[in-house]
Scaffold this motif. Sequence first.
Motif, short mmCIF file in Angstrom:
data_model
loop_
_atom_site.label_atom_id
_atom_site.label_comp_id
_atom_site.label_asym_id
_atom_site.label_seq_id
_atom_site.Cartn_x
_atom_site.Cartn_y
_atom_site.Cartn_z
N TYR A 64 191.21 5.92 14.55
CA TYR A 64 190.78 5.73 15.93
C TYR A 64 189.26 5.82 16.00
CZ TYR A 64 195.53 6.32 17.79
OH TYR A 64 196.85 6.16 18.09
N SER A 66 187.10 6.83 18.58
CA SER A 66 186.91 7.41 19.91
C SER A 66 185.42 7.48 20.25
CB SER A 66 187.53 8.82 19.97
OG SER A 66 186.96 9.66 19.00
N THR A 136 193.89 9.73 25.62
CA THR A 136 192.52 9.81 25.10
C THR A 136 192.32 11.08 24.29
OG1 THR A 136 191.68 8.57 27.01
CG2 THR A 136 190.08 9.86 25.74
N GLU A 139 193.96 10.68 20.87
CA GLU A 139 193.16 9.80 20.02
C GLU A 139 191.88 10.50 19.56
OE1 GLU A 139 192.47 6.19 22.12
OE2 GLU A 139 194.57 5.54 22.03
N ALA A 140 191.28 11.28 20.45
CA ALA A 140 190.07 12.02 20.09
C ALA A 140 190.38 13.05 19.01
CB ALA A 140 189.48 12.70 21.32
#
Length: 208
Positions: A64, A66, A136, A139-140
């Motif tokens: 990811y 981010s 979010t 994913e972070a």
Amino acid sequence: MNSKSHIKDEKLQQFADSCSEYCLLLEHAANFPRSKFVEKLRRLLPFVYAYMAETSKHFQKEEYFSEKVVGPAEWQAVHERVLKLLANIDSYNELTDVEAGTQETPLTRSIAEDLTDVYQDVKDFVTLFNTGTSETAAEAFVSCYVAFDEFWGAKLLAALKAIHLIYTGPFDLEAEDEKPNELINEDELPDTDDWIISKRINDLQAEE
């Protein structure tokens, strides 16, 4: 919410709490006596590492990309605060290059640089965790997890080893707690008694 999802969210929150306290500690480094700062690092860094290791069991590692929150200017500002506080105990020798993974001639490394590199990745995570959606935040975390394996996990352990040697060595940290022209005002110190990880550490000490 099923039990697996609840456990996953609980682990993620614990990691976020440890990261938040770590970031606050570095951001307020200028307000701590050096001995207290080193002591708090010695106790907090293992929690950050352990919570990452535990939380990562509940996530699949994926690539990811981010959002990056900490830019060069903030990195430099945090680094300068920590470096100024550590001063003559900042440098240490390391046989293993934590970036290249090689073991050749000893390298002179910087605790402040290692700590700020860790700060950059965990601050990115905790900011998105606190301000974004649950998707979010997940994913972070995965992005932070990849960076942990490839970069900042080794940096954290190297800094912790150096701090351990300082704490248990011949250094008189308390003798260096005075500012150049004045004593540190206790009113300037952040109140860390309510920090969640600090409470957990105190609870563990009370059980001993």
